[in-house]
Design a protein around this motif. Structure first.
Motif, PDB file in Angstrom:
ATOM      1  N   ASP A   1      -5.669  -0.891  -4.800  1.00 31.09           N
ATOM      2  CA  ASP A   1      -5.153  -1.522  -3.839  1.00 31.09           C
ATOM      3  C   ASP A   1      -6.084  -2.508  -3.223  1.00 31.09           C
ATOM      4  N   GLU A   2      -5.756  -3.748  -3.432  1.00 29.27           N
ATOM      5  CA  GLU A   2      -6.682  -4.938  -3.048  1.00 29.27           C
ATOM      6  C   GLU A   2      -8.096  -4.456  -3.148  1.00 29.27           C
TER       7      GLU A   2
ATOM      8  N   SER B   1       0.639  -1.214   0.100  1.00 23.63           N
ATOM      9  CA  SER B   1       0.094   0.001   0.049  1.00 23.63           C
ATOM     10  C   SER B   1       0.795   1.146   0.000  1.00 23.63           C
TER      11      SER B   1
HETATM   12 MG   LIG Z   1      -2.062  -3.002   1.918  1.00 21.80          MG
END
Ligand SMILES: [Mg+2]
Ligand SMILES: Nc1ncnc2c1ncn2[C@@H]1O[C@H](COP(=O)(O)OP(=O)(O)OP(=O)(O)O)[C@@H](O)[C@H]1O
Length: 254
Positions: A157-158, A45
């Motif tokens: 991000d995910e 991240s």
């Molecule tokens: Mg992360």
């Protein structure tokens, strides 16, 4: 399109400096979709926030489209783990929200917002508020929102990690389809090796914190891709190869 050289990030914390990213260099070509895989807490991240211009690198350089990155860019679309929709706005108005923030003319983008929502199967849900949508539907709205201003880069991000396994598989196919229509340069962070292989042109593997890139694997499947590639021996061989690399890097760090 994106170029990193010796990028490091050290956070200050009361317990002393935390070295999150230890020196990362890679390039991403225009139109390429690159996934980043790595263990939890390794700095993924952090890396994405630096690419978005929302965190400064402690050392090294990041260039986007040939220019040094100095802050957030308009030509990037962002998608996070949570959909972060505004609860009082309809799905349509959530998708149009960046247009308002950028002070662009709303009327020019309404048709695009509706077309995006239809393309992810939300044609009948444009007037619904977020609380009337399922988690997967909310994340679809967030994907449409990230594309509304026609960014050239998409940073994710995910985006599907809060979803159940079945919805998550479905969302990967939604993204695959969106990608076939609106080809962008993409950076996608995930814990799922299969998702990375299905969606990407390249997969980067990061080590435990402080993170470095230990592998850069090309995914050879032609596009447009069909979900059936997941059942082929070639697909499963690449998944097994990546799993081996990740296990190896975790053992080596231990
Ligand atoms: Mg992360
Ligand atoms: N603002 C901050 N201040 C101090 N330390 C931070 C900050 N943000 C992240 N860290 C630390 O940096 C490291 C990397 O965090 P990061 O969120 O980038 O990991 P990640 O790979 O995205 O993890 P996950 O897969 O769990 O999302 C962690 O040790 C974290 O505690």
């Amino acid at each position: 399109m994106i170029s990193l050289r010796g990028v490091r990030k050290t956070y200050a914390s009361p317990a002393g400096p935390v070295e999150a990213v230890a020196g990362v260099s890679f390039d991403i070509k225009e139109g390429e979709f690159v996934s980043i895989l790595g263990p939890s807490g390794c700095g993924k991240s952090t890396l994405l926030m630096m690419l978005a211009g929302l965190e400064h690198a402690s050392a090294g350089t990041i260039e986007v489209a040939g220019e040094p990155l100095t802050g957030p860019r308009r030509d990037a679309g962002l998608v996070f783990q949570d959909a972060t929709l505004l609860p009082w706005l309809s799905a349509r108005d959530n998708v149009l929200f960046p247009i308002k923030m950028m002070r662009l003319e709303r009327e020019k983008y309404v048709a695009r917002a509706e077309e995006l929502l239809r393309s992810v199967g939300l044609g009948d849900f444009m007037d619904k508020r977020p609380r009337e949508l399922s988690g997967g539907m909310r994340q679809r709205v967030a994907l449409c929102r990230s594309l509304i201003h026609e960014p050239s880069i998409m940073l994710m991000d995910e985006p599907f990690s809060a979803l159940d396994a079945i919805t998550r598989d479905e969302m990967a196919l939604v993204l695959l389809d969106l990608w076939a229509r609106h080809r962008k340069t993409g950076v996608f962070i995930t814990h799922s090796i299969r998702e990375a292989v299905l969606l990407s042109d390249r997969v980067l593997v990061m080590t435990r914190r402080p993170a470095v890139v230990v592998a850069d694997v090309a995914i050879p499947f032609a596009r447009p891709r069909d979900e059936s590639i997941q059942d082929t021996p070639e697909f499963n061989a690449i998944v097994a190869q990546l799993r081996g690399m990740i296990e190896h890097s975790i053992k080596a760090a231990a």
